[in-house]
Design a protein around this motif. Structure first.
Motif, PDB file in Angstrom:
ATOM      1  N   SER A 172      56.687  60.518  21.576  1.00 41.20           N
ATOM      2  CA  SER A 172      57.381  59.701  22.564  1.00 41.20           C
ATOM      3  C   SER A 172      57.005  58.241  22.402  1.00 41.20           C
ATOM      4  O   SER A 172      55.938  57.909  21.872  1.00 41.20           O
ATOM      5  CB  SER A 172      57.056  60.183  23.981  1.00 41.20           C
ATOM      6  OG  SER A 172      55.674  60.085  24.239  1.00 41.20           O
ATOM      7  N   VAL A 173      57.904  57.388  22.847  1.00 40.83           N
ATOM      8  CA  VAL A 173      57.710  55.947  22.797  1.00 40.83           C
ATOM      9  C   VAL A 173      57.929  55.401  24.196  1.00 40.83           C
ATOM     10  O   VAL A 173      58.984  55.594  24.789  1.00 40.83           O
ATOM     11  CB  VAL A 173      58.689  55.283  21.811  1.00 40.83           C
ATOM     12  CG1 VAL A 173      58.486  53.766  21.815  1.00 40.83           C
ATOM     13  CG2 VAL A 173      58.496  55.839  20.413  1.00 40.83           C
ATOM     14  N   GLY A 174      56.925  54.744  24.731  1.00 43.15           N
ATOM     15  CA  GLY A 174      57.071  54.080  26.009  1.00 43.15           C
ATOM     16  C   GLY A 174      57.316  52.607  25.776  1.00 43.15           C
ATOM     17  O   GLY A 174      58.432  52.171  25.524  1.00 43.15           O
ATOM     18  N   GLU A 175      56.264  51.839  25.789  1.00 42.87           N
ATOM     19  CA  GLU A 175      56.370  50.416  25.483  1.00 42.87           C
ATOM     20  C   GLU A 175      56.658  50.227  24.004  1.00 42.87           C
ATOM     21  O   GLU A 175      56.086  50.883  23.150  1.00 42.87           O
ATOM     22  CB  GLU A 175      55.064  49.713  25.849  1.00 42.87           C
ATOM     23  CG  GLU A 175      55.064  48.228  25.586  1.00 42.87           C
ATOM     24  CD  GLU A 175      53.715  47.589  25.846  1.00 42.87           C
ATOM     25  OE1 GLU A 175      53.658  46.347  25.885  1.00 42.87           O
ATOM     26  OE2 GLU A 175      52.726  48.327  25.992  1.00 42.87           O
TER      27      GLU A 175
ATOM     28  N   SER B 140      48.754  51.914  21.271  1.00 43.83           N
ATOM     29  CA  SER B 140      49.250  50.923  22.224  1.00 43.83           C
ATOM     30  C   SER B 140      48.650  49.563  21.886  1.00 43.83           C
ATOM     31  O   SER B 140      47.935  49.411  20.891  1.00 43.83           O
ATOM     32  CB  SER B 140      48.869  51.334  23.651  1.00 43.83           C
ATOM     33  OG  SER B 140      47.458  51.262  23.812  1.00 43.83           O
ATOM     34  N   ARG B 141      48.907  48.598  22.747  1.00 43.25           N
ATOM     35  CA  ARG B 141      48.356  47.261  22.514  1.00 43.25           C
ATOM     36  C   ARG B 141      46.824  47.291  22.582  1.00 43.25           C
ATOM     37  O   ARG B 141      46.156  46.397  22.070  1.00 43.25           O
ATOM     38  CB  ARG B 141      48.925  46.271  23.520  1.00 43.25           C
ATOM     39  CG  ARG B 141      48.603  46.581  24.953  1.00 43.25           C
ATOM     40  CD  ARG B 141      49.179  45.538  25.914  1.00 43.25           C
ATOM     41  NE  ARG B 141      50.638  45.563  25.950  1.00 43.25           N
ATOM     42  CZ  ARG B 141      51.412  44.589  25.496  1.00 43.25           C
ATOM     43  NH1 ARG B 141      50.887  43.512  24.958  1.00 43.25           N
ATOM     44  NH2 ARG B 141      52.724  44.700  25.588  1.00 43.25           N
TER      45      ARG B 141
ATOM     46  N   ASN C 297      53.180  51.596  14.867  1.00 41.64           N
ATOM     47  CA  ASN C 297      54.089  51.449  15.998  1.00 41.64           C
ATOM     48  C   ASN C 297      53.542  52.177  17.214  1.00 41.64           C
ATOM     49  O   ASN C 297      52.976  53.267  17.108  1.00 41.64           O
ATOM     50  CB  ASN C 297      55.464  51.993  15.637  1.00 41.64           C
ATOM     51  CG  ASN C 297      56.073  51.258  14.466  1.00 41.64           C
ATOM     52  OD1 ASN C 297      56.199  51.825  13.398  1.00 41.64           O
ATOM     53  ND2 ASN C 297      56.430  49.998  14.652  1.00 41.64           N
ATOM     54  N   PHE C 298      53.718  51.582  18.379  1.00 43.73           N
ATOM     55  CA  PHE C 298      53.279  52.211  19.605  1.00 43.73           C
ATOM     56  C   PHE C 298      53.946  53.580  19.737  1.00 43.73           C
ATOM     57  O   PHE C 298      55.162  53.724  19.545  1.00 43.73           O
ATOM     58  CB  PHE C 298      53.667  51.362  20.825  1.00 43.73           C
ATOM     59  CG  PHE C 298      52.958  50.036  20.943  1.00 43.73           C
ATOM     60  CD1 PHE C 298      51.917  49.695  20.093  1.00 43.73           C
ATOM     61  CD2 PHE C 298      53.338  49.127  21.925  1.00 43.73           C
ATOM     62  CE1 PHE C 298      51.270  48.474  20.211  1.00 43.73           C
ATOM     63  CE2 PHE C 298      52.698  47.911  22.059  1.00 43.73           C
ATOM     64  CZ  PHE C 298      51.655  47.586  21.190  1.00 43.73           C
ATOM     65  N   CYS C 299      53.176  54.561  20.082  1.00 47.76           N
ATOM     66  CA  CYS C 299      53.724  55.906  20.289  1.00 47.76           C
ATOM     67  C   CYS C 299      52.674  56.779  20.944  1.00 47.76           C
ATOM     68  O   CYS C 299      51.481  56.443  20.975  1.00 47.76           O
ATOM     69  CB  CYS C 299      54.198  56.535  18.981  1.00 47.76           C
ATOM     70  SG  CYS C 299      52.875  56.893  17.818  1.00 47.76           S
ATOM     71  N   THR C 300      53.120  57.911  21.440  1.00 43.11           N
ATOM     72  CA  THR C 300      52.226  58.937  21.974  1.00 43.11           C
ATOM     73  C   THR C 300      52.613  60.265  21.348  1.00 43.11           C
ATOM     74  O   THR C 300      53.786  60.649  21.356  1.00 43.11           O
ATOM     75  CB  THR C 300      52.330  59.036  23.503  1.00 43.11           C
ATOM     76  OG1 THR C 300      51.957  57.779  24.071  1.00 43.11           O
ATOM     77  CG2 THR C 300      51.406  60.124  24.034  1.00 43.11           C
ATOM     78  N   ILE C 301      51.627  60.955  20.805  1.00 38.84           N
ATOM     79  CA  ILE C 301      51.851  62.242  20.140  1.00 38.84           C
ATOM     80  C   ILE C 301      50.968  63.302  20.782  1.00 38.84           C
ATOM     81  O   ILE C 301      49.786  63.066  21.041  1.00 38.84           O
ATOM     82  CB  ILE C 301      51.542  62.143  18.635  1.00 38.84           C
ATOM     83  CG1 ILE C 301      52.605  61.299  17.921  1.00 38.84           C
ATOM     84  CG2 ILE C 301      51.437  63.527  17.990  1.00 38.84           C
ATOM     85  CD1 ILE C 301      52.294  61.035  16.461  1.00 38.84           C
ATOM     86  N   VAL C 302      51.552  64.447  21.056  1.00 42.32           N
ATOM     87  CA  VAL C 302      50.801  65.637  21.456  1.00 42.32           C
ATOM     88  C   VAL C 302      51.221  66.742  20.494  1.00 42.32           C
ATOM     89  O   VAL C 302      52.414  67.000  20.328  1.00 42.32           O
ATOM     90  CB  VAL C 302      51.093  66.041  22.913  1.00 42.32           C
ATOM     91  CG1 VAL C 302      50.325  67.302  23.272  1.00 42.32           C
ATOM     92  CG2 VAL C 302      50.737  64.901  23.858  1.00 42.32           C
TER      93      VAL C 302
ATOM     94  N   SER D 180      64.024  50.593  26.169  1.00 41.61           N
ATOM     95  CA  SER D 180      63.481  51.894  25.782  1.00 41.61           C
ATOM     96  C   SER D 180      64.360  52.530  24.723  1.00 41.61           C
ATOM     97  O   SER D 180      65.554  52.262  24.637  1.00 41.61           O
ATOM     98  CB  SER D 180      63.381  52.824  27.000  1.00 41.61           C
ATOM     99  OG  SER D 180      64.663  53.188  27.440  1.00 41.61           O
ATOM    100  N   PHE D 181      63.719  53.382  23.952  1.00 39.82           N
ATOM    101  CA  PHE D 181      64.375  54.072  22.855  1.00 39.82           C
ATOM    102  C   PHE D 181      65.143  55.268  23.410  1.00 39.82           C
ATOM    103  O   PHE D 181      64.575  56.097  24.092  1.00 39.82           O
ATOM    104  CB  PHE D 181      63.284  54.514  21.895  1.00 39.82           C
ATOM    105  CG  PHE D 181      63.704  55.471  20.844  1.00 39.82           C
ATOM    106  CD1 PHE D 181      64.607  55.095  19.887  1.00 39.82           C
ATOM    107  CD2 PHE D 181      63.166  56.751  20.807  1.00 39.82           C
ATOM    108  CE1 PHE D 181      64.968  55.981  18.893  1.00 39.82           C
ATOM    109  CE2 PHE D 181      63.536  57.625  19.823  1.00 39.82           C
ATOM    110  CZ  PHE D 181      64.435  57.248  18.866  1.00 39.82           C
ATOM    111  N   ALA D 182      66.449  55.326  23.175  1.00 40.94           N
ATOM    112  CA  ALA D 182      67.249  56.404  23.750  1.00 40.94           C
ATOM    113  C   ALA D 182      67.637  57.464  22.733  1.00 40.94           C
ATOM    114  O   ALA D 182      67.559  58.639  22.997  1.00 40.94           O
ATOM    115  CB  ALA D 182      68.504  55.837  24.386  1.00 40.94           C
ATOM    116  N   LYS D 183      68.067  57.058  21.584  1.00 40.84           N
ATOM    117  CA  LYS D 183      68.555  58.055  20.635  1.00 40.84           C
ATOM    118  C   LYS D 183      68.412  57.514  19.226  1.00 40.84           C
ATOM    119  O   LYS D 183      68.572  56.336  18.989  1.00 40.84           O
ATOM    120  CB  LYS D 183      70.027  58.376  20.925  1.00 40.84           C
ATOM    121  CG  LYS D 183      70.652  59.357  19.929  1.00 40.84           C
ATOM    122  CD  LYS D 183      72.123  59.573  20.244  1.00 40.84           C
ATOM    123  CE  LYS D 183      72.787  60.461  19.195  1.00 40.84           C
ATOM    124  NZ  LYS D 183      74.211  60.618  19.423  1.00 40.84           N
ATOM    125  N   ILE D 184      68.088  58.399  18.312  1.00 40.79           N
ATOM    126  CA  ILE D 184      68.001  57.989  16.909  1.00 40.79           C
ATOM    127  C   ILE D 184      68.744  58.995  16.056  1.00 40.79           C
ATOM    128  O   ILE D 184      68.595  60.192  16.224  1.00 40.79           O
ATOM    129  CB  ILE D 184      66.536  57.949  16.420  1.00 40.79           C
ATOM    130  CG1 ILE D 184      65.772  56.852  17.137  1.00 40.79           C
ATOM    131  CG2 ILE D 184      66.467  57.729  14.917  1.00 40.79           C
ATOM    132  CD1 ILE D 184      64.314  56.834  16.795  1.00 40.79           C
TER     133      ILE D 184
END
Length: 556
Positions: free
Chosen positions: A90-93, A158-159, A190-195, A8-12
């Motif tokens: 956010s990024v899950g998978e 997502s996929r 890229n997989f992501c979720t945006i609200v 999982s993505f922690a910090k950028i």
């Protein structure tokens, strides 16, 4: 990957084009491994030279190979930047969605149809689409969600594909504008979720087509920029001392004479009613409402050149090369009121906007002081002076438009006096910060009026970054100034119940011609768009500045 392991993505901390960056990835252990603390592995820039990276958890004897391709996906995710920035990303998978090698299956809710027609093809790189009757079988889904606020939207990549949710046309427009910026150079996502949802309900850009005529193609390009930056109003300043631009059938000389009174480059021309209807539809399809401005009683010289009898004295009319004169519309003649109502009738038929802007700024009272008709009107209505006469005229126009269900916007200048009661359908546009600081804002608050904040210092994009012609150093500002020191932005935060929105303006004083518009707009318009839309924590300026190149790509 082995069972029970994911990344999982922690910090950028990102940097583009040579700026330092760091990526931190976190092992997240699940399954049979309980209460195991994650392993944090910082990756320095030198690691990018390797084709693979080994993650080894010594106790569990796990050996995980992450290929360079997966690392590239991480890098790409870090570079996902959208202007204006979104409320939640956010990024899950971890993964990348690539379109299948066949026509895409598309499901579109009827409310999303217009947005799809205008924007989807560009947002997905021109792929061939095939309609799907069910969202569960589609690659791209535009789905109605009653829980979304009016202009809010969601995106999940997502996929399974791309899923967009919204409850209104504008929500779907903004989602597709964001999707345009999420598309990678190779047409993957890229997989992501945006609200996401807006900070302010009124987000506007103004162009001054009164002083300088702009081609329809230029107007449409500016509307495209508004839509891309999630601005929902396009304030079209259509009348000035140097030109009357909107065709009015009952007063043909407004355009046959008034549209060509100035002699400078790009100062002759007008918009036919058919052209205006086309622009209004073009904008609406992109989630933008066009607000016309008919400036009354000042900035009126072009109209007086066409119809001198609308003035206090039927004398010759001087067209100013810049600035303005003391020649304004007479507030006392019955013929003036007849002109106002007949013009507004046609304007309302052309523009379905809930707002009509009637100017009211910088109107000289010199001629009203010696005009028998104006003085008689002052006596008849028990007014104190010429300032109250303008306030009375403003109230009359607002009352007339109230019957048509419209709200009227006036510049702050009409509140220079307080002796006349104003109807409820009036918004005040606060602009003159350079001279009056918060005077206009405070006057509107005393009058109980909603405020559109467009403070000239930091919202007027005609103010250049360095001195130019009539713009001295005190009328210049930088991108950093706009981002950090905008009084309109601060007022929106401090007085959220009063300041309903912001507007950025591009006046065309001193013959600012079309080829110069971009150098005024960019990059500072990005800072103001960010302030209008974004609800999340404000980025540090250096971080925000790094986002801008992709935004320019999207808009041009």
């Amino acid at each position: 990957m082995t069972d029970g392991f994911s990344v999982s993505f922690a910090k950028i901390q990102k940097k583009v084009n040579g700026i330092d960056f760091e990526y931190i990835f976190e092992e997240v252990w699940t399954g049979n491994i309980v209460n195991k603390p994650p392993v944090i592995i910082p990756l320095s820039e030198s690691f990018f030279n390797f084709a693979k990276i080994n993650f080894i958890h010594t106790k569990m004897k796990h050996f995980i190979v992450i290929t360079f391709a997966l690392l590239t996906a991480f890098v790409s995710i870090s570079a996902q930047h959208v202007i204006p920035t979104v409320e939640s990303f956010s990024v899950g998978e971890i993964g990348v969605y690539a379109f299948p090698n066949r026509p895409l299956k598309l499901y579109t809710h009827r409310i999303a149809q217009r947005a799809e027609n205008v924007l989807l093809t560009d947002a997905i790189g021109g792929k061939v689409l095939k309609k799907s009757m069910k969202p569960t079988t589609a690659d791209v889904v535009l789905l109605y969600d009653a829980n979304c606020e009016t202009e809010a939207y969601g995106i999940k990549i997502s996929r399974k594909g791309i899923k967009i949710t919204a409850s209104t046309h504008n929500g779907f427009v903004y989602a597709l504008q964001t999707l345009r910026q999420l598309r990678n150079a190779d047409d993957t996502y890229n997989f992501c979720t945006i609200v996401d949802r807006p900070r302010l309900k009124y987000r506007s850009f103004m162009i001054d087509s009164g002083r300088q005529y702009h081609k329809i193609s230029t107007i449409k390009r500016l509307i495209n920029i508004c839509s891309a930056l999630k601005m929902n109003y396009f304030h079209w300043h259509l009348t000035e001392g140097q030109g009357w631009r909107v065709e009015i059938k009952q007063y043909p000389r407004l355009t046959s004479v008034g549209s060509s009174v100035a002699n400078g480059a790009e100062q002759q021309g007008f918009y036919s009613q058919d052209e205006i209807r086309d622009v209004v539809k073009f904008a609406a399809d992109r989630g933008v409402t066009v607000i016309p401005e008919i400036d009354i009683p000042g900035h009126f010289e072009a109209a007086l050149k066409a119809y001198p009898q609308l003035g206090c004295q039927n004398d010759s009319v001087t067209i100013p090369e810049s600035g303005l004169t003391d020649q304004v519309m007479c507030a006392g003649k019955a013929s003036s009121w007849k002109f106002v109502t007949e013009v507004l009738d046609e304007v309302c038929n052309l523009f379905p906007s809930p707002y009509i802007h009637l100017g009211g700024d910088e109107a000289s009272k010199k001629r009203w002081k010696i005009c028998p008709d104006c003085q008689q009107k002052i006596v008849e209505n028990h007014l104190a002076d010429e300032n109250e006469l303008q306030l009375w005229l403003s109230a009359q126009m607002a009352n007339y438009l109230m019957k048509k269900g419209r709200t009227v916007v006036f510049w702050e200048d009409i509140l220079h006096t307080e002796g006349v009661s104003l109807p409820d359908n009036i918004y005040i546009q606060w602009w003159n910060y350079l001279r009056g600081k918060e005077t206009g804002l405070k006057a509107a608050m005393r009058a109980g009026r909603p405020v559109i904040a467009s403070t000239n210092l930091h919202c007027y994009l005609n103010f250049p970054e360095t001195p130019w012609k009539g713009y001295a150093k005190n009328r210049t500002f930088s991108l950093q100034d706009a981002y950090l020191n905008n009084a309109a932005d601060k007022a929106a935060a401090d007085f959220p119940d009063t300041v309903v929105g912001m507007e950025t303006c591009l006046w065309t004083d001193y013959n600012l011609i079309e080829e110069q518009l971009d150098e005024r707009l960019f990059p500072r318009i990005y800072a103001i768009a960010e302030q209008m839309w974004s609800r999340g924590k404000r980025l540090e300026f250096n971080d925000f500045q790094k986002l801008i190149p992709s935004g320019i790509f999207i808009l041009k």
